[in-house]
Scaffold this motif. Structure first.
Motif, PDB file in Angstrom:
ATOM      1  N   PHE A 139       8.272 -24.438  14.835  1.00  0.00           N
ATOM      2  CA  PHE A 139       8.791 -23.391  13.972  1.00  0.00           C
ATOM      3  C   PHE A 139      10.161 -22.939  14.450  1.00  0.00           C
ATOM      4  O   PHE A 139      10.475 -22.976  15.634  1.00  0.00           O
ATOM      5  N   SER A 140      10.965 -22.549  13.481  1.00  0.00           N
ATOM      6  CA  SER A 140      12.308 -22.071  13.770  1.00  0.00           C
ATOM      7  C   SER A 140      12.335 -20.546  13.684  1.00  0.00           C
ATOM      8  O   SER A 140      11.623 -19.951  12.860  1.00  0.00           O
ATOM      9  N   VAL A 141      13.148 -19.928  14.523  1.00  0.00           N
ATOM     10  CA  VAL A 141      13.311 -18.469  14.436  1.00  0.00           C
ATOM     11  C   VAL A 141      14.063 -18.104  13.165  1.00  0.00           C
ATOM     12  O   VAL A 141      13.981 -16.969  12.683  1.00  0.00           O
ATOM     13  N   ALA A 200       8.583 -30.528   6.448  1.00  0.00           N
ATOM     14  CA  ALA A 200       9.848 -30.083   7.027  1.00  0.00           C
ATOM     15  C   ALA A 200      10.136 -28.639   6.624  1.00  0.00           C
ATOM     16  O   ALA A 200      10.638 -27.844   7.438  1.00  0.00           O
ATOM     17  N   GLY A 201       9.816 -28.283   5.400  1.00  0.00           N
ATOM     18  CA  GLY A 201      10.021 -26.911   4.952  1.00  0.00           C
ATOM     19  C   GLY A 201       9.161 -25.913   5.696  1.00  0.00           C
ATOM     20  O   GLY A 201       9.552 -24.743   5.865  1.00  0.00           O
ATOM     21  N   MET A 202       7.989 -26.347   6.169  1.00  0.00           N
ATOM     22  CA  MET A 202       7.096 -25.438   6.885  1.00  0.00           C
ATOM     23  C   MET A 202       7.698 -24.974   8.213  1.00  0.00           C
ATOM     24  O   MET A 202       7.315 -23.931   8.740  1.00  0.00           O
ATOM     25  N   ILE A 203       8.624 -25.749   8.761  1.00  0.00           N
ATOM     26  CA  ILE A 203       9.292 -25.337   9.998  1.00  0.00           C
ATOM     27  C   ILE A 203      10.023 -24.016   9.788  1.00  0.00           C
ATOM     28  O   ILE A 203      10.119 -23.182  10.694  1.00  0.00           O
ATOM     29  N   TYR A 204      10.505 -23.786   8.571  1.00  0.00           N
ATOM     30  CA  TYR A 204      11.310 -22.608   8.270  1.00  0.00           C
ATOM     31  C   TYR A 204      10.555 -21.596   7.405  1.00  0.00           C
ATOM     32  O   TYR A 204      11.160 -20.719   6.787  1.00  0.00           O
ATOM     33  N   SER A 205       9.228 -21.727   7.371  1.00  0.00           N
ATOM     34  CA  SER A 205       8.416 -20.843   6.541  1.00  0.00           C
ATOM     35  C   SER A 205       8.439 -19.413   7.061  1.00  0.00           C
ATOM     36  O   SER A 205       8.377 -19.164   8.272  1.00  0.00           O
ATOM     37  N   ALA A 206       8.504 -18.477   6.139  1.00  0.00           N
ATOM     38  CA  ALA A 206       8.443 -17.067   6.497  1.00  0.00           C
ATOM     39  C   ALA A 206       7.008 -16.553   6.523  1.00  0.00           C
ATOM     40  O   ALA A 206       6.763 -15.402   6.903  1.00  0.00           O
ATOM     41  N   SER A 249      13.614 -19.416   5.895  1.00  0.00           N
ATOM     42  CA  SER A 249      14.300 -19.586   4.616  1.00  0.00           C
ATOM     43  C   SER A 249      13.386 -19.136   3.483  1.00  0.00           C
ATOM     44  O   SER A 249      12.289 -19.694   3.304  1.00  0.00           O
ATOM     45  N   PHE A 250      13.834 -18.153   2.733  1.00  0.00           N
ATOM     46  CA  PHE A 250      13.069 -17.693   1.569  1.00  0.00           C
ATOM     47  C   PHE A 250      12.927 -18.821   0.553  1.00  0.00           C
ATOM     48  O   PHE A 250      11.843 -19.040  -0.003  1.00  0.00           O
ATOM     49  N   ILE A 251      14.019 -19.551   0.336  1.00  0.00           N
ATOM     50  CA  ILE A 251      13.992 -20.622  -0.671  1.00  0.00           C
ATOM     51  C   ILE A 251      12.995 -21.706  -0.282  1.00  0.00           C
ATOM     52  O   ILE A 251      12.130 -22.100  -1.077  1.00  0.00           O
ATOM     53  N   LEU A 252      13.087 -22.208   0.955  1.00  0.00           N
ATOM     54  CA  LEU A 252      12.179 -23.267   1.376  1.00  0.00           C
ATOM     55  C   LEU A 252      10.738 -22.788   1.398  1.00  0.00           C
ATOM     56  O   LEU A 252       9.818 -23.527   1.034  1.00  0.00           O
ATOM     57  N   VAL A 303      20.979 -27.250   5.933  1.00  0.00           N
ATOM     58  CA  VAL A 303      21.543 -28.471   6.508  1.00  0.00           C
ATOM     59  C   VAL A 303      20.544 -29.099   7.484  1.00  0.00           C
ATOM     60  O   VAL A 303      20.325 -30.318   7.467  1.00  0.00           O
ATOM     61  N   GLU A 304      19.942 -28.268   8.318  1.00  0.00           N
ATOM     62  CA  GLU A 304      18.923 -28.768   9.242  1.00  0.00           C
ATOM     63  C   GLU A 304      17.763 -29.392   8.473  1.00  0.00           C
ATOM     64  O   GLU A 304      17.274 -30.478   8.824  1.00  0.00           O
ATOM     65  N   PHE A 305      17.325 -28.717   7.440  1.00  0.00           N
ATOM     66  CA  PHE A 305      16.199 -29.204   6.644  1.00  0.00           C
ATOM     67  C   PHE A 305      16.484 -30.582   6.065  1.00  0.00           C
ATOM     68  O   PHE A 305      15.670 -31.506   6.182  1.00  0.00           O
ATOM     69  N   VAL A 306      17.654 -30.749   5.455  1.00  0.00           N
ATOM     70  CA  VAL A 306      18.012 -32.036   4.863  1.00  0.00           C
ATOM     71  C   VAL A 306      18.101 -33.113   5.939  1.00  0.00           C
ATOM     72  O   VAL A 306      17.631 -34.247   5.751  1.00  0.00           O
TER      73      VAL A 306
END
Length: 386
Positions: free
Chosen positions: A36-38, A23-29, A41-44, A334-337
């Motif tokens: 993938f999301s536009v 799930a975190g990979m969706i928001y990977s930089a 997240s640096f944290i994720l 929130v989306e990630f959770v």
């Protein structure tokens, strides 16, 4: 003999950890994943890059332990046959019945719903890593298991037992010898990656086989087998040693920073650090699990029983829930959770269905009617020759 519940529970935890990881990979930089999301997240990105340094290494060590334990009890022929059924049947079933829906989610993410069908059909009609995705470890375990069975059968003729004993005696002599073994393991992976690049064999069968990854994870499986082969090693490996914990944190942090970089020096450093960080961090995880999670409860038994099916199905749900959230503008965390919780619940629902059908248990757990889906009972030493 007393069952070591912490190994069962740690293995299940590592499989469940795949849900937030993917799930975190969706928001990977760093990479564009299946979906993938536009919004990144640096944290994720960095938290789950960090988990990547220890999750599968520890899993492979536990797999190697169970493999050596059971081959000593059952013999190589019976054990290897059961391994092929247990690993290859779910691999084929999920590749053919589940992963095509992940491909569809990816096609929609890349091209939008009206234009996705042609791309989806192209993916379905071509070989490649998209058929394997989260199943790659099953293929690697089949390779390691086959090699272990061959070594067990022909080891006497080749005197592998004596050689193995001498090598293990040297490695286990003191901390300096163990540190040297870690350095040699890292150097061996770098050498294998270099030779593989020169021979152009690192990526095979359109990406369905990544030989360097198979080589890079082999030391973990071998160490797990050694922990079963030498019961005193397991005792030492699961005893808290604070300097090793500090070294594990440093190695995993450095690997987290260098692994996403693409230049040759960073790749070499990543290959070198993979077995070092993986083994040291597995030492930490097994120590923690043995100290605090060596007791079986109804909840932990259910988690262990469900872990395989949950892992096999979770990525399809992560892809589709992640795709749905690309059409809304909620805060990233929130989306990630929400994706993690929804994928977890959906995967458990699939497990509930699978557990009620002998056919489905065979397809997705490799369990033949009347067979058990739990791990083997663990005994303190192997039965069988060295």
């Amino acid at each position: 003999m007393e069952r070591k519940h912490y190994l069962d529970q740690l293995r299940a935890f590592l499989m469940f950890l795949g849900i937030p990881y993917h799930a975190g990979m969706i928001y990977s930089a760093n990479i564009d994943w299946i979906v993938f999301s536009v919004e990144t997240s640096f944290i994720l990105t960095w938290v789950f890059q960090f988990t990547h340094t220890f999750r599968m290494p520890a899993f492979m060590i536990i797999s190697g332990f169970f493999a050596m334990l059971m081959i000593g009890k059952q013999g190589e022929g019976v054990w290897l046959k059961s391994r092929f059924i247990r690993l290859s049947v779910p691999l084929i079933s999920v590749a053919l019945l589940v992963n095509p829906w992940q491909m569809l989610a990816g096609a929609i993410a890349d091209h939008g719903l009206p234009n996705a069908w042609q791309d989806w059909l192209a993916r379905l009609s071509s070989p490649g890593g998209h058929w394997i995705e989260q199943l790659w470890f099953l293929g690697d375990l089949l390779i390691y298991s086959s090699l272990l069975a061959l070594g067990w059968r022909y080891g006497g003729r080749l005197r592998l037992g004596r050689v193995s004993d001498r090598v293990l005696d040297l490695i286990g002599r003191d901390w300096k010898s163990a540190a040297l073994a870690l350095i040699l393991a890292g150097s061996g992976v770098v050498g294998a990656a270099t030779i593989g690049s020169m021979l152009d064999v690192n990526i095979l069968f359109s990406g369905m086989v990544q030989s360097i990854r198979t080589v890079a994870f082999a030391p973990f499986f071998v160490l797990g087998a050694a922990l079963a082969y030498r019961p005193d090693w397991l005792e030492r490996f699961t005893t808290i040693h604070l300097p090793s914990w500090c070294a594990a944190a440093v190695a995993c942090l450095i690997l987290t920073l260098v692994e996403p970089r693409g230049e040759p020096v960073s790749k070499a450093a990543s290959y070198f650090l993979t077995p070092i960080a993986g083994i040291l961090s597995a030492h930490v995880l097994l120590c923690v699990a043995r100290r605090w999670f060596n007791r079986s409860t109804d909840l932990t038994r259910k988690m262990v029983e469900a872990s395989m099916v949950v892992y096999l199905f979770h990525m399809m749900f992560v892809c589709w829930f992640g795709l749905a959230f690309t059409y809304v503008e909620w805060p990233v965390l929130v989306e990630f959770v929400a994706i993690v919780v929804a994928a977890m619940v959906a995967s458990f629902c699939v497990h509930a269905v699978v557990s009620r059908s002998e056919t489905l248990k065979f397809l997705f757990n490799g369990v033949i009617r009347g067979g058990r889906s739990g791990g083997p009972s663990l005994t303190p030493r192997l039965q069988g020759g060295r």
